[in-house]
Design a protein around this motif. Sequence first.
Motif, mmCIF file in Angstrom:
data_model
loop_
_atom_site.group_PDB
_atom_site.id
_atom_site.type_symbol
_atom_site.label_atom_id
_atom_site.label_comp_id
_atom_site.label_asym_id
_atom_site.label_seq_id
_atom_site.Cartn_x
_atom_site.Cartn_y
_atom_site.Cartn_z
ATOM 1 N N ARG A 102 -6.066 -0.130 4.147
ATOM 2 C CA ARG A 102 -6.047 -1.578 4.429
ATOM 3 C C ARG A 102 -5.013 -1.909 5.836
ATOM 4 N NH1 ARG A 102 -7.226 -5.633 -0.597
ATOM 5 N NH2 ARG A 102 -9.090 -4.826 -0.872
ATOM 6 N N TYR A 152 -3.246 -4.890 8.460
ATOM 7 C CA TYR A 152 -3.199 -6.399 8.357
ATOM 8 C C TYR A 152 -2.321 -6.829 9.548
ATOM 9 C CZ TYR A 152 -3.458 -5.688 3.220
ATOM 10 O OH TYR A 152 -3.699 -5.434 1.858
ATOM 11 N N TYR A 158 0.087 -9.959 10.951
ATOM 12 C CA TYR A 158 0.685 -11.005 10.584
ATOM 13 C C TYR A 158 1.681 -11.666 11.744
ATOM 14 C CZ TYR A 158 0.558 -10.138 5.499
ATOM 15 O OH TYR A 158 0.173 -10.038 4.213
ATOM 16 N N LEU A 199 6.064 -15.133 7.246
ATOM 17 C CA LEU A 199 4.896 -14.316 7.859
ATOM 18 C C LEU A 199 3.726 -15.015 7.391
ATOM 19 C CD1 LEU A 199 6.233 -11.064 6.363
ATOM 20 C CD2 LEU A 199 5.768 -11.436 8.921
ATOM 21 N N LEU A 219 -0.646 -14.539 7.701
ATOM 22 C CA LEU A 219 -1.494 -13.619 8.034
ATOM 23 C C LEU A 219 -2.661 -14.298 8.838
ATOM 24 C CD1 LEU A 219 -2.776 -10.995 6.823
ATOM 25 C CD2 LEU A 219 -3.867 -12.525 4.989
ATOM 26 N N TYR A 264 -4.559 0.662 -0.608
ATOM 27 C CA TYR A 264 -5.034 -0.109 -1.912
ATOM 28 C C TYR A 264 -6.010 0.765 -2.658
ATOM 29 C CZ TYR A 264 -7.489 -4.145 -4.078
ATOM 30 O OH TYR A 264 -8.138 -4.957 -5.185
ATOM 31 N N TYR A 311 -4.195 -1.313 -6.642
ATOM 32 C CA TYR A 311 -4.475 -2.697 -6.205
ATOM 33 C C TYR A 311 -3.015 -3.231 -5.784
ATOM 34 C CZ TYR A 311 -2.659 -4.656 -10.516
ATOM 35 O OH TYR A 311 -1.660 -4.947 -11.557
ATOM 36 N N ASN A 312 -1.982 -2.927 -6.268
ATOM 37 C CA ASN A 312 -0.618 -3.405 -5.947
ATOM 38 C C ASN A 312 0.330 -2.642 -4.854
ATOM 39 O OD1 ASN A 312 0.484 -1.676 -7.615
ATOM 40 N ND2 ASN A 312 0.608 -3.076 -9.381
ATOM 41 N N PRO A 333 2.451 -1.439 -1.951
ATOM 42 C CA PRO A 333 3.136 -2.474 -1.160
ATOM 43 C C PRO A 333 2.800 -2.425 0.284
ATOM 44 C CG PRO A 333 4.385 -0.352 -1.507
ATOM 45 C CD PRO A 333 3.043 -0.407 -2.604
ATOM 46 N N LEU A 334 2.967 -3.181 1.380
ATOM 47 C CA LEU A 334 2.710 -3.393 2.484
ATOM 48 C C LEU A 334 3.758 -2.350 3.463
ATOM 49 C CD1 LEU A 334 1.716 -6.877 3.458
ATOM 50 C CD2 LEU A 334 0.292 -5.162 2.573
ATOM 51 N N ALA A 347 -0.866 -11.553 -10.338
ATOM 52 C CA ALA A 347 -0.750 -10.354 -11.253
ATOM 53 C C ALA A 347 0.480 -9.627 -10.790
ATOM 54 C CB ALA A 347 -2.071 -9.410 -10.754
ATOM 55 N N TYR A 348 1.165 -9.771 -9.701
ATOM 56 C CA TYR A 348 2.439 -9.113 -9.524
ATOM 57 C C TYR A 348 3.009 -9.752 -8.603
ATOM 58 C CZ TYR A 348 -0.176 -7.294 -5.597
ATOM 59 O OH TYR A 348 -0.979 -6.966 -4.451
ATOM 60 N N GLN A 398 6.207 -9.050 -5.309
ATOM 61 C CA GLN A 398 6.834 -7.966 -4.540
ATOM 62 C C GLN A 398 7.968 -8.691 -3.834
ATOM 63 O OE1 GLN A 398 3.859 -6.409 -1.883
ATOM 64 N NE2 GLN A 398 2.911 -5.024 -3.315
ATOM 65 N N TYR A 456 10.838 -8.015 -0.485
ATOM 66 C CA TYR A 456 11.020 -7.023 0.628
ATOM 67 C C TYR A 456 12.197 -7.503 1.418
ATOM 68 C CZ TYR A 456 5.943 -5.900 0.752
ATOM 69 O OH TYR A 456 4.683 -5.674 0.466
ATOM 70 N N PHE A 469 9.609 -2.791 1.902
ATOM 71 C CA PHE A 469 9.259 -2.974 0.462
ATOM 72 C C PHE A 469 10.722 -2.577 -0.500
ATOM 73 C CE2 PHE A 469 7.117 -3.377 -3.607
ATOM 74 C CZ PHE A 469 7.522 -2.073 -4.222
ATOM 75 N N LEU A 508 8.495 -4.090 -6.978
ATOM 76 C CA LEU A 508 7.380 -5.003 -7.581
ATOM 77 C C LEU A 508 7.727 -4.989 -9.001
ATOM 78 C CD1 LEU A 508 3.675 -3.987 -6.829
ATOM 79 C CD2 LEU A 508 4.535 -4.059 -9.080
ATOM 80 N N ARG A 537 5.218 -6.711 -12.263
ATOM 81 C CA ARG A 537 3.854 -7.020 -12.808
ATOM 82 C C ARG A 537 4.073 -8.265 -13.697
ATOM 83 N NH1 ARG A 537 3.945 -1.528 -12.577
ATOM 84 N NH2 ARG A 537 2.478 -0.505 -11.169
ATOM 85 N N LEU A 577 12.411 -11.389 1.124
ATOM 86 C CA LEU A 577 11.332 -12.357 1.475
ATOM 87 C C LEU A 577 10.605 -11.673 0.021
ATOM 88 C CD1 LEU A 577 9.908 -10.750 4.980
ATOM 89 C CD2 LEU A 577 10.927 -13.024 4.325
ATOM 90 N N ALA A 597 -6.272 -10.943 -4.958
ATOM 91 C CA ALA A 597 -5.476 -9.665 -4.504
ATOM 92 C C ALA A 597 -5.860 -9.160 -3.033
ATOM 93 C CB ALA A 597 -5.432 -8.443 -5.195
ATOM 94 N N ILE A 633 -2.077 -10.739 0.838
ATOM 95 C CA ILE A 633 -0.609 -10.905 0.421
ATOM 96 C C ILE A 633 -0.038 -11.837 1.422
ATOM 97 C CG2 ILE A 633 1.514 -9.533 0.263
ATOM 98 C CD1 ILE A 633 -1.040 -8.578 -1.233
ATOM 99 N N PHE A 675 3.464 -14.524 2.030
ATOM 100 C CA PHE A 675 4.833 -14.089 1.846
ATOM 101 C C PHE A 675 5.481 -15.673 1.719
ATOM 102 C CE2 PHE A 675 5.923 -9.733 2.709
ATOM 103 C CZ PHE A 675 4.632 -9.295 2.968
#
Lengths: 115, 112
Positions: free
Chosen positions: A31, A33, A35, A43, A45, A96, A100-101, A103-104, B31-32, B34, B36, B46, B49, B51, B89, B97, B100, B102
């Motif tokens: 993935r 992105y 921003y 930020l 998207l 991803y 699924y979670n 980080p970026l 679901a979670y 994060q 930064y 990052f 995280l 959940r 952040l 999902a 994302i 911010f």
Amino acid sequence: DADVTQTPRNRITKTGKRIMLECSQTKGHDRMYWYRQDPGLGLQLIYYSFDVKDINKGEISDGYSVSRQAQAKFSLSLESAIPNQTALYFCATSDYSSSYNSPLHFGNGTRLTVT
Amino acid sequence: SQKIEQNSEVLNIQEGKTATLTCNYTNYSPAYLQWYRQDPGRGPVFLLLIRENEKEKRKERLKVTFDTTLKQSLFHITASQPADSATYLCALPYSSASKIIFGSGTRLSIRP
């Protein structure tokens, strides 16, 4: 070397010009992105891509287009730049496919000024 | 639509004290969530995280909590140091999902 590289780091352009911001990654993430960051707005998207040739609009896609011709590259274009597109632009990646979670991971940004 | 709220004012903390930053969201519980860190002129990095089924997460001097009833996450830095000065952040997934989003971040300043 940086895992997510953005070029150029700084760019000044005139209203009406077409410009392209480049992003490349060596992380092998699926993935990617784009921003935009403005002072006090956080930020936002612009576009994101799940895989090669897959393109999805984000919150503020008007006036922008993107291209994902290879897994490692994701470019952002401003077809006709306008002054309110002056901002800091960040490219990010995530893995991803592994989680699924995930980080970026961000590049160090391109500071764009449109005069 | 989902919105994230972080205190936009600068948080000034004395070195050695605990800094606590707040992240509130307005709609469904994600679901979670994060956290930064962003330094001036750099991209966000990052940190942690958490959940939805976790109440608390720790990493060295960092601690994050997640309260789905209050729709809030708290980010704590204990024994704060001037090097912790940065913008923090929070981020969460939006729309299955696939995206994302911010918050605008809180700038933390640790004075010696």
